[in-house]
Enzyme design. Structure first.
Site, PDB file in Angstrom:
ATOM      1  N   THR A  12     -21.916 -25.237  19.470  1.00 22.94           N
ATOM      2  CA  THR A  12     -22.567 -24.659  18.358  1.00 22.94           C
ATOM      3  C   THR A  12     -22.628 -23.416  17.938  1.00 22.94           C
ATOM      4  O   THR A  12     -24.244 -23.198  19.096  1.00 22.94           O
ATOM      5  CB  THR A  12     -22.959 -25.725  17.454  1.00 22.94           C
ATOM      6  OG1 THR A  12     -23.341 -25.099  16.009  1.00 22.94           O
ATOM      7  CG2 THR A  12     -24.142 -25.803  18.154  1.00 22.94           C
ATOM      8  N   ASP A  13     -23.001 -23.034  17.084  1.00 21.61           N
ATOM      9  CA  ASP A  13     -23.397 -21.040  16.596  1.00 21.61           C
ATOM     10  C   ASP A  13     -24.718 -21.298  15.949  1.00 21.61           C
ATOM     11  O   ASP A  13     -25.594 -20.460  16.302  1.00 21.61           O
ATOM     12  CB  ASP A  13     -22.258 -20.402  15.434  1.00 21.61           C
ATOM     13  CG  ASP A  13     -22.594 -21.292  13.850  1.00 21.61           C
ATOM     14  OD1 ASP A  13     -22.759 -22.415  14.285  1.00 21.61           O
ATOM     15  OD2 ASP A  13     -22.289 -20.346  13.321  1.00 21.61           O
ATOM     16  N   TYR A  36     -30.724 -29.888  15.520  1.00 23.75           N
ATOM     17  CA  TYR A  36     -29.016 -30.149  15.973  1.00 23.75           C
ATOM     18  C   TYR A  36     -29.004 -29.346  17.045  1.00 23.75           C
ATOM     19  O   TYR A  36     -28.083 -29.481  17.840  1.00 23.75           O
ATOM     20  CB  TYR A  36     -28.650 -30.095  14.652  1.00 23.75           C
ATOM     21  CG  TYR A  36     -26.758 -30.157  14.908  1.00 23.75           C
ATOM     22  CD1 TYR A  36     -26.339 -30.813  15.327  1.00 23.75           C
ATOM     23  CD2 TYR A  36     -26.166 -28.667  15.077  1.00 23.75           C
ATOM     24  CE1 TYR A  36     -24.946 -30.776  16.072  1.00 23.75           C
ATOM     25  CE2 TYR A  36     -25.124 -28.507  15.224  1.00 23.75           C
ATOM     26  CZ  TYR A  36     -23.878 -29.707  15.309  1.00 23.75           C
ATOM     27  OH  TYR A  36     -22.795 -29.254  16.592  1.00 23.75           O
ATOM     28  N   LYS A  40     -28.085 -28.801  21.032  1.00 27.42           N
ATOM     29  CA  LYS A  40     -26.666 -28.669  21.769  1.00 27.42           C
ATOM     30  C   LYS A  40     -27.414 -27.571  22.555  1.00 27.42           C
ATOM     31  O   LYS A  40     -27.200 -27.714  24.032  1.00 27.42           O
ATOM     32  CB  LYS A  40     -25.846 -27.969  20.263  1.00 27.42           C
ATOM     33  CG  LYS A  40     -25.737 -28.552  19.523  1.00 27.42           C
ATOM     34  CD  LYS A  40     -24.267 -29.673  20.491  1.00 27.42           C
ATOM     35  CE  LYS A  40     -23.106 -29.388  19.664  1.00 27.42           C
ATOM     36  NZ  LYS A  40     -21.785 -30.439  20.401  1.00 27.42           N
ATOM     37  N   TRP A  58     -18.014 -23.960  12.102  1.00 22.98           N
ATOM     38  CA  TRP A  58     -17.145 -23.960  10.559  1.00 22.98           C
ATOM     39  C   TRP A  58     -15.703 -24.583  11.465  1.00 22.98           C
ATOM     40  O   TRP A  58     -14.846 -24.751  10.691  1.00 22.98           O
ATOM     41  CB  TRP A  58     -16.988 -22.920   9.928  1.00 22.98           C
ATOM     42  CG  TRP A  58     -17.556 -22.047   9.785  1.00 22.98           C
ATOM     43  CD1 TRP A  58     -19.350 -21.722   9.823  1.00 22.98           C
ATOM     44  CD2 TRP A  58     -18.170 -21.353   8.031  1.00 22.98           C
ATOM     45  NE1 TRP A  58     -19.487 -20.545   8.763  1.00 22.98           N
ATOM     46  CE2 TRP A  58     -19.058 -20.268   8.055  1.00 22.98           C
ATOM     47  CE3 TRP A  58     -17.306 -20.771   7.409  1.00 22.98           C
ATOM     48  CZ2 TRP A  58     -19.143 -20.210   7.038  1.00 22.98           C
ATOM     49  CZ3 TRP A  58     -17.187 -20.160   5.817  1.00 22.98           C
ATOM     50  CH2 TRP A  58     -18.640 -20.003   5.675  1.00 22.98           C
TER      51      TRP A  58
END
Length: 167
Positions: A12-13, A36, A40, A58
């Site tokens: 994820t970003d 989170y 990750k 997104w």
């Protein structure tokens, strides 16, 4: 490792802090600011050179908890919604993420979406284009109405990230 398998880690970003004025590149320094994002990043740290890391953002799908499903539920219940308007991204379907991973692995997949900045098995992937969460919500209303889904929402008000009630 004994079978020379390749682990595919979808990340994820959120491994970044969100302060960059440009799109992040796979080799940019990570600086997660949430549990989170840190979890990750820790997963990414366990990858071998032969593994595949695909970072995306997104993400939405027909099932599970995500922005589209939340908006459809709220739009069926409320005449007006407040939605964040100062965050910009590219809504990305799980289907196109799967196609991208298949294409990267050389197993087919034909995605007309954006894939860039490969570095040692690290990729960033999202659909093309950009919008705000508010813009995405407005499109969800249009699509829901055209599909004759129940929509009570007549107004979507843009708010700032600071105005959104989030821990």
């Amino acid at each position: 490792a004994a079978h020379r398998g390749k682990l595919v880690h979808v990340s994820t970003d959120f491994v970044f802090d969100g302060t960059s004025s440009r799109a992040y590149r796979p080799d940019d320094s990570r600086n997660p600011i949430s549990v989170y994002g840190r979890s990750k990043a820790e997963g990414e740290d366990c990858l071998r050179d032969s593994d595949l890391l695909v970072r995306t953002a997104w993400v939405y799908t027909a099932g599970g908890a995500n922005f589209v499903r939340t908006m459809l539920r709220l739009m069926a219940e409320k005449p007006a919604l407040n939605v964040v308007a100062d965050q910009i991204g590219a809504p990305t379907s799980t289907d196109v993420v799967a196609d991208a991973v298949a294409a990267i692995l050389g197993q087919g997949g034909d995605s007309p979406h954006e894939m860039f900045s490969e570095k040692g098995g690290f990729y960033h992937f999202s659909c093309l284009g950009s919008t705000s969460w508010k813009g995405f919500a407005e499109e969800i209303v249009r699509e829901a109405k055209s599909a004759s889904m129940p929509v009570k929402t007549r107004e979507i008000h843009g708010i700032t990230s600071e105005e959104y009630p989030s821990p």
